[in-house]
Design a protein around this motif. Sequence first.
Motif, PDB file in Angstrom:
ATOM      1  N   UNK A   1      14.329  12.889   3.592  1.00 30.68           N
ATOM      2  CA  UNK A   1      15.603  12.177   3.547  1.00 30.68           C
ATOM      3  C   UNK A   1      16.319  12.401   2.227  1.00 30.68           C
ATOM      4  N   UNK A   2      16.871  11.301   1.676  1.00 35.34           N
ATOM      5  CA  UNK A   2      17.552  11.398   0.391  1.00 35.34           C
ATOM      6  C   UNK A   2      18.830  12.199   0.462  1.00 35.34           C
ATOM      7  N   UNK A   3      19.202  12.795  -0.680  1.00 42.05           N
ATOM      8  CA  UNK A   3      20.476  13.493  -0.770  1.00 42.05           C
ATOM      9  C   UNK A   3      20.394  14.973  -0.428  1.00 42.05           C
ATOM     10  N   UNK A   4      19.195  15.508  -0.284  1.00 43.93           N
ATOM     11  CA  UNK A   4      19.120  16.955  -0.092  1.00 43.93           C
ATOM     12  C   UNK A   4      18.109  17.392   0.965  1.00 43.93           C
ATOM     13  N   UNK A   5      18.148  16.799   2.161  1.00 45.15           N
ATOM     14  CA  UNK A   5      17.216  17.246   3.201  1.00 45.15           C
ATOM     15  C   UNK A   5      17.476  18.681   3.626  1.00 45.15           C
ATOM     16  N   UNK A   6      18.737  19.137   3.454  1.00 50.33           N
ATOM     17  CA  UNK A   6      19.062  20.507   3.810  1.00 50.33           C
ATOM     18  C   UNK A   6      18.281  21.521   2.994  1.00 50.33           C
TER      19      UNK A   6
ATOM     20  N   UNK B   1      25.150  19.830  10.338  1.00 45.91           N
ATOM     21  CA  UNK B   1      25.661  20.952   9.556  1.00 45.91           C
ATOM     22  C   UNK B   1      24.886  21.129   8.255  1.00 45.91           C
ATOM     23  N   UNK B   2      24.595  22.377   7.919  1.00 49.67           N
ATOM     24  CA  UNK B   2      24.016  22.743   6.629  1.00 49.67           C
ATOM     25  C   UNK B   2      24.925  23.777   5.968  1.00 49.67           C
ATOM     26  N   UNK B   3      25.134  23.645   4.651  1.00 50.09           N
ATOM     27  CA  UNK B   3      25.987  24.550   3.882  1.00 50.09           C
ATOM     28  C   UNK B   3      25.201  25.272   2.812  1.00 50.09           C
ATOM     29  N   UNK B   4      25.798  26.351   2.295  1.00 51.18           N
ATOM     30  CA  UNK B   4      25.156  27.084   1.205  1.00 51.18           C
ATOM     31  C   UNK B   4      25.333  26.395  -0.139  1.00 51.18           C
ATOM     32  N   UNK B   5      26.401  25.575  -0.307  1.00 50.40           N
ATOM     33  CA  UNK B   5      26.739  25.081  -1.634  1.00 50.40           C
ATOM     34  C   UNK B   5      26.100  23.744  -1.993  1.00 50.40           C
ATOM     35  N   UNK B   6      25.319  23.159  -1.061  1.00 50.83           N
ATOM     36  CA  UNK B   6      24.558  21.957  -1.407  1.00 50.83           C
ATOM     37  C   UNK B   6      23.394  21.790  -0.434  1.00 50.83           C
ATOM     38  N   UNK B   7      22.588  20.780  -0.675  1.00 48.87           N
ATOM     39  CA  UNK B   7      21.427  20.538   0.172  1.00 48.87           C
ATOM     40  C   UNK B   7      21.622  19.400   1.141  1.00 48.87           C
ATOM     41  N   UNK B   8      22.872  19.000   1.333  1.00 50.32           N
ATOM     42  CA  UNK B   8      23.167  17.857   2.195  1.00 50.32           C
ATOM     43  C   UNK B   8      23.168  18.277   3.664  1.00 50.32           C
ATOM     44  N   UNK B   9      22.762  17.371   4.540  1.00 51.73           N
ATOM     45  CA  UNK B   9      22.879  17.558   5.981  1.00 51.73           C
ATOM     46  C   UNK B   9      23.908  16.566   6.506  1.00 51.73           C
ATOM     47  N   UNK B  10      24.885  17.053   7.265  1.00 51.47           N
ATOM     48  CA  UNK B  10      25.950  16.204   7.792  1.00 51.47           C
ATOM     49  C   UNK B  10      25.811  16.037   9.297  1.00 51.47           C
ATOM     50  N   UNK B  11      26.133  14.844   9.764  1.00 48.96           N
ATOM     51  CA  UNK B  11      26.272  14.602  11.197  1.00 48.96           C
ATOM     52  C   UNK B  11      27.740  14.350  11.466  1.00 48.96           C
ATOM     53  N   UNK B  12      28.340  15.147  12.343  1.00 45.49           N
ATOM     54  CA  UNK B  12      29.761  14.983  12.612  1.00 45.49           C
ATOM     55  C   UNK B  12      30.115  15.308  14.043  1.00 45.49           C
TER      56      UNK B  12
END
Length: 351
Positions: free
Chosen positions: A260-265, A324-335
Amino acid sequence: MKKIFVALCMVAFLAACDDSSSASSGSNDESGGESSSSVVLGSSSSEKEKSQSSSSEKSGKSSSSVIDVSSSSVKSESTEKSSSSEKLSVTSSSSAGKIVSSSSKSDVPQSYAEAKVMPSGTYDCMKYKCASMEYLNHEFLEAGRYGEILDERDNQVYKTVQIGDQIWMAENLNFAYIGVPYTYYDDTSDSTSWCYDNDPANCTKYGRLYTWAAAMDSVKTGCGFDKTCGLSGIVQGICPTGWHLPDSTEWETLIAAVGGGLSPGEALKLQSGWLDDGNGTDAFGFSALPAGYRDILDGAFNRGGDFTVFWTATEVEYYACSVTLNYFNGIAFMGGFNKGLGHSVRCVKNE
């Protein structure tokens, strides 16, 4: 890349995508300066605000990574979701044959045999179609920590991995959902699933990109582009027998299992292949690759190498939830996304 208005999740929509998370307000996005919002998986409300702010500063882009949803194509009237509680029947595959002993590979989870998941290397790649080992976690391969399944529909072999109490595919689905023509205004295709850039080599690497209707197997379920299908329970969708398309809750379970936390990605992304060294640790063998997506308006393929989106089985009216996963951070988004977009699919094993 064609810039399209981004229709993003409202508070009620976000709650439906993820009951445990609250909506967070994002900054202006790169597609048109529209205000945006999304759920940051695995973080608290205050953490979401901090993480979105920091990721925007780092990348110069919107912290919301919900992309290319055309609001003009979505009906405005509300449609009540079906109250049907019918559960789609999904049975375990009996084709795996005799379980090969894994006593020499103690790292293989004991539950694999019970789940009818074979040890890695069971299926002969000279006889069956295997994805390249290049796009997997080599430490997991060497330790025998991947399982393996055979999709009898096309003889494709997939590596699997146990994370927490769930067993996931460690590769994106690559089953060709064809014979169902796709039409969206001027964009027509003889398929509702595609290889990135229409290059078969990208299907081998990234798997295929599916519309949400294809991911849900619209031929069987009746789930279409411009309506709500209101399914409940386990939805097999386009997944092999014994597996199903995970809903938003199952993705939340995965995120919690990787910390979890801020960087599951970071824990989910592969250790190589992401733009600007935006790779992850791949600590659990999920091995997410930047597969990009297919646009709904003109069929263009965008952001391969720096971005990936996974469909869930969760919908809210004319939208479907994605991670969603991005290259510029480790965050996972639900949208929430337009159902006509082409996104990746990961299947999870039936319990």
